[in-house]
Design a protein around this motif. Structure first.
Motif, PDB file in Angstrom:
ATOM      1  N   VAL A   1       0.912  -1.213  -0.059  1.00 20.56           N
ATOM      2  CA  VAL A   1       0.030  -0.104   0.178  1.00 20.56           C
ATOM      3  C   VAL A   1       1.103   1.246  -0.141  1.00 20.56           C
ATOM      4  O   VAL A   1       1.510   1.460   1.245  1.00 20.56           O
ATOM      5  CB  VAL A   1      -0.998  -0.058   1.269  1.00 20.56           C
ATOM      6  CG1 VAL A   1      -1.839   1.187   1.219  1.00 20.56           C
ATOM      7  CG2 VAL A   1      -1.915  -1.355   1.310  1.00 20.56           C
ATOM      8  N   PRO A   2       1.021   1.766  -1.206  1.00 20.68           N
ATOM      9  CA  PRO A   2       2.074   2.934  -1.274  1.00 20.68           C
ATOM     10  C   PRO A   2       1.722   4.207  -0.318  1.00 20.68           C
ATOM     11  O   PRO A   2       0.361   4.233   0.167  1.00 20.68           O
ATOM     12  CB  PRO A   2       1.958   3.312  -2.772  1.00 20.68           C
ATOM     13  CG  PRO A   2       1.078   2.269  -3.521  1.00 20.68           C
ATOM     14  CD  PRO A   2       0.396   1.740  -2.290  1.00 20.68           C
ATOM     15  N   ARG A   3       2.675   4.831   0.363  1.00 19.49           N
ATOM     16  CA  ARG A   3       2.567   5.950   1.011  1.00 19.49           C
ATOM     17  C   ARG A   3       1.697   6.822   0.343  1.00 19.49           C
ATOM     18  O   ARG A   3       1.926   7.077  -0.648  1.00 19.49           O
ATOM     19  CB  ARG A   3       3.742   6.503   2.018  1.00 19.49           C
ATOM     20  CG  ARG A   3       4.760   7.032   0.826  1.00 19.49           C
ATOM     21  CD  ARG A   3       5.865   7.575   1.626  1.00 19.49           C
ATOM     22  NE  ARG A   3       6.871   8.038   0.654  1.00 19.49           N
ATOM     23  CZ  ARG A   3       8.077   7.442   0.292  1.00 19.49           C
ATOM     24  NH1 ARG A   3       8.337   6.196   0.968  1.00 19.49           N
ATOM     25  NH2 ARG A   3       8.774   8.182  -0.374  1.00 19.49           N
ATOM     26  N   THR A   4       0.871   7.797   1.125  1.00 17.03           N
ATOM     27  CA  THR A   4      -0.130   8.621   0.454  1.00 17.03           C
ATOM     28  C   THR A   4      -0.538   9.583   1.531  1.00 17.03           C
ATOM     29  O   THR A   4      -0.380   9.292   2.737  1.00 17.03           O
ATOM     30  CB  THR A   4      -1.038   8.042  -0.230  1.00 17.03           C
ATOM     31  OG1 THR A   4      -1.823   8.937  -0.961  1.00 17.03           O
ATOM     32  CG2 THR A   4      -2.159   7.403   0.727  1.00 17.03           C
ATOM     33  N   THR A   5      -0.593  10.792   1.134  1.00 13.90           N
ATOM     34  CA  THR A   5      -1.236  11.753   1.992  1.00 13.90           C
ATOM     35  C   THR A   5      -2.779  11.672   2.100  1.00 13.90           C
ATOM     36  O   THR A   5      -3.497  11.487   1.070  1.00 13.90           O
ATOM     37  CB  THR A   5      -0.825  13.205   1.447  1.00 13.90           C
ATOM     38  OG1 THR A   5       0.330  13.345   1.477  1.00 13.90           O
ATOM     39  CG2 THR A   5      -1.623  14.246   2.342  1.00 13.90           C
ATOM     40  N   VAL A   6      -3.037  11.696   3.310  1.00 16.05           N
ATOM     41  CA  VAL A   6      -4.729  11.431   3.433  1.00 16.05           C
ATOM     42  C   VAL A   6      -5.303  12.261   4.415  1.00 16.05           C
ATOM     43  O   VAL A   6      -4.672  13.062   5.159  1.00 16.05           O
ATOM     44  CB  VAL A   6      -5.054  10.063   4.072  1.00 16.05           C
ATOM     45  CG1 VAL A   6      -4.482   8.857   3.221  1.00 16.05           C
ATOM     46  CG2 VAL A   6      -3.980   9.914   5.506  1.00 16.05           C
ATOM     47  N   ILE A   7      -6.792  12.510   4.566  1.00 11.51           N
ATOM     48  CA  ILE A   7      -7.271  13.325   5.456  1.00 11.51           C
ATOM     49  C   ILE A   7      -7.166  12.414   6.681  1.00 11.51           C
ATOM     50  O   ILE A   7      -7.396  11.316   6.735  1.00 11.51           O
ATOM     51  CB  ILE A   7      -8.830  13.531   4.943  1.00 11.51           C
ATOM     52  CG1 ILE A   7      -8.711  14.330   3.828  1.00 11.51           C
ATOM     53  CG2 ILE A   7      -9.616  14.117   6.191  1.00 11.51           C
ATOM     54  CD1 ILE A   7     -10.089  14.528   3.310  1.00 11.51           C
ATOM     55  N   TYR A   8      -6.938  13.294   7.940  1.00  4.45           N
ATOM     56  CA  TYR A   8      -6.687  12.785   9.225  1.00  4.45           C
ATOM     57  C   TYR A   8      -7.556  13.429  10.159  1.00  4.45           C
ATOM     58  O   TYR A   8      -6.969  14.520  10.397  1.00  4.45           O
ATOM     59  CB  TYR A   8      -5.179  12.315   9.612  1.00  4.45           C
ATOM     60  CG  TYR A   8      -5.079  11.493  10.852  1.00  4.45           C
ATOM     61  CD1 TYR A   8      -5.087  10.211  10.604  1.00  4.45           C
ATOM     62  CD2 TYR A   8      -4.785  12.096  11.958  1.00  4.45           C
ATOM     63  CE1 TYR A   8      -5.037   9.535  11.643  1.00  4.45           C
ATOM     64  CE2 TYR A   8      -4.661  11.358  13.017  1.00  4.45           C
ATOM     65  CZ  TYR A   8      -4.660   9.855  12.872  1.00  4.45           C
ATOM     66  OH  TYR A   8      -4.585   9.124  13.901  1.00  4.45           O
ATOM     67  N   ASN A   9      -8.228  12.839  10.848  1.00  6.84           N
ATOM     68  CA  ASN A   9      -9.244  13.319  11.793  1.00  6.84           C
ATOM     69  C   ASN A   9      -8.788  13.061  13.189  1.00  6.84           C
ATOM     70  O   ASN A   9      -9.699  12.003  13.807  1.00  6.84           O
ATOM     71  CB  ASN A   9     -10.728  13.224  11.694  1.00  6.84           C
ATOM     72  CG  ASN A   9     -11.113  13.828  10.216  1.00  6.84           C
ATOM     73  OD1 ASN A   9     -10.676  14.959  10.022  1.00  6.84           O
ATOM     74  ND2 ASN A   9     -11.994  13.122   9.508  1.00  6.84           N
ATOM     75  N   GLY A  10      -7.744  13.120  13.776  1.00  5.97           N
ATOM     76  CA  GLY A  10      -7.314  12.843  15.037  1.00  5.97           C
ATOM     77  C   GLY A  10      -7.020  13.893  15.964  1.00  5.97           C
ATOM     78  O   GLY A  10      -6.679  15.052  15.176  1.00  5.97           O
ATOM     79  N   ASN A  11      -6.814  13.786  17.077  1.00  7.11           N
ATOM     80  CA  ASN A  11      -6.653  14.976  18.082  1.00  7.11           C
ATOM     81  C   ASN A  11      -4.963  15.223  18.504  1.00  7.11           C
ATOM     82  O   ASN A  11      -4.599  15.168  19.469  1.00  7.11           O
ATOM     83  CB  ASN A  11      -7.496  15.097  19.198  1.00  7.11           C
ATOM     84  CG  ASN A  11      -8.863  15.456  18.948  1.00  7.11           C
ATOM     85  OD1 ASN A  11      -9.110  16.106  18.109  1.00  7.11           O
ATOM     86  ND2 ASN A  11      -9.757  14.703  19.657  1.00  7.11           N
ATOM     87  N   TYR A  12      -4.296  14.564  17.481  1.00  6.17           N
ATOM     88  CA  TYR A  12      -2.799  14.741  17.592  1.00  6.17           C
ATOM     89  C   TYR A  12      -1.993  16.022  16.973  1.00  6.17           C
ATOM     90  O   TYR A  12      -2.480  16.403  15.938  1.00  6.17           O
ATOM     91  CB  TYR A  12      -2.054  13.527  17.010  1.00  6.17           C
ATOM     92  CG  TYR A  12      -2.813  12.271  17.756  1.00  6.17           C
ATOM     93  CD1 TYR A  12      -2.693  11.991  19.021  1.00  6.17           C
ATOM     94  CD2 TYR A  12      -3.640  11.421  17.005  1.00  6.17           C
ATOM     95  CE1 TYR A  12      -3.208  10.656  19.420  1.00  6.17           C
ATOM     96  CE2 TYR A  12      -4.281  10.395  17.635  1.00  6.17           C
ATOM     97  CZ  TYR A  12      -3.989   9.827  18.865  1.00  6.17           C
ATOM     98  OH  TYR A  12      -4.663   9.090  19.397  1.00  6.17           O
ATOM     99  N   ALA A  13      -0.988  16.439  17.562  1.00  5.49           N
ATOM    100  CA  ALA A  13      -0.288  17.678  16.997  1.00  5.49           C
ATOM    101  C   ALA A  13       0.350  17.112  15.730  1.00  5.49           C
ATOM    102  O   ALA A  13       0.839  16.096  15.780  1.00  5.49           O
ATOM    103  CB  ALA A  13       0.775  18.214  17.893  1.00  5.49           C
ATOM    104  N   PRO A  14       0.669  18.195  14.703  1.00  3.86           N
ATOM    105  CA  PRO A  14       1.652  17.723  13.668  1.00  3.86           C
ATOM    106  C   PRO A  14       2.973  17.388  14.017  1.00  3.86           C
ATOM    107  O   PRO A  14       3.271  17.790  14.954  1.00  3.86           O
ATOM    108  CB  PRO A  14       1.406  19.054  12.924  1.00  3.86           C
ATOM    109  CG  PRO A  14       0.303  20.028  13.343  1.00  3.86           C
ATOM    110  CD  PRO A  14      -0.045  19.415  14.843  1.00  3.86           C
TER     111      PRO A  14
END
Length: 192
Positions: free
Chosen positions: A47-60
């Motif tokens: 599964v190639p790395r990819t940028t996705v929408i992420y809805n978590g409460n974690y700091a960049p």
């Protein structure tokens, strides 16, 4: 010297043309000459790395490992994350918690812990870093645990639950992640 390489390259080109293109899609001549996607013997991720929408409460900058998904997320700005495919611990070896990266090493040596040697006395007591080493091209050590996020010389295990608790990535992916994070990075391991 050029003649020596010309015949095999021509044969490969002929084979790829006669195979209806299917061979050409999987073959990369850079693998033979050096520098291709399998150069570090890590292959490409299923599964190639990819940028996705992420809805978590974690700091960049936070790494979130989701063991049930077998994915690792590097949280980015603006509700996004970089998603990687990983191998996780097999049954009885999965764990959860929050740690920090305490060390980073390129082509690390490997000394199996005593717990692993008790289960597998056939393992070497120490291996120098390199392409045959199970830790692969890079390793990021997690707190005072025995666990690491590391590369692998067995890319076929990515996406599976086969490790003793470490998180495996292809050498290409772990090299990419290694360059993006530093010592002190928070790693959240979700074991749902």
């Amino acid at each position: 010297m050029i003649r020596f390489f010309a015949a095999p390259i021509a044969a490969i080109a002929l084979l790829s043309a006669t195979a209806g293109g299917a061979f050409a899609e999987e073959f990369d001549s850079r693998d033979i000459m050096g520098g291709g996607p399998n150069f570090f013997r890590g292959g490409s991720s299923p599964v190639p790395r990819t940028t996705v929408i992420y809805n978590g409460n974690y700091a960049p900058g936070t790494i979130v490992v989701n063991t049930s998904e077998r994915r690792l997320y590097l949280v980015l700005q603006n509700g996004q994350a970089l998603r990687y495919s990983i191998g996780v611990g097999r049954d009885g070896f999965r764990w959860g918690g929050v740690h920090r990266i305490t060390a980073k090493k390129e082509w690390p040596d490997w000394t199996p812990p005593s717990q692993m040697l008790a289960r597998r006395p056939d393992l070497p007591r120490h291996m120098k870093g390199g392409v045959e080493n199970p830790l692969g091209a890079r390793a990021m050590y997690l707190g005072s645990t025995l666990y690491r996020i590391h590369g692998s010389n067995e890319p076929e295990t990515i996406g599976q639950a086969v490790s003793s608790g470490c998180f495996r990535m292809t050498n290409d992916d772990v090299t990419d992640l290694y360059g993006r994070v530093g010592v002190g990075t928070t790693v959240v391991v979700l074991n749902n």
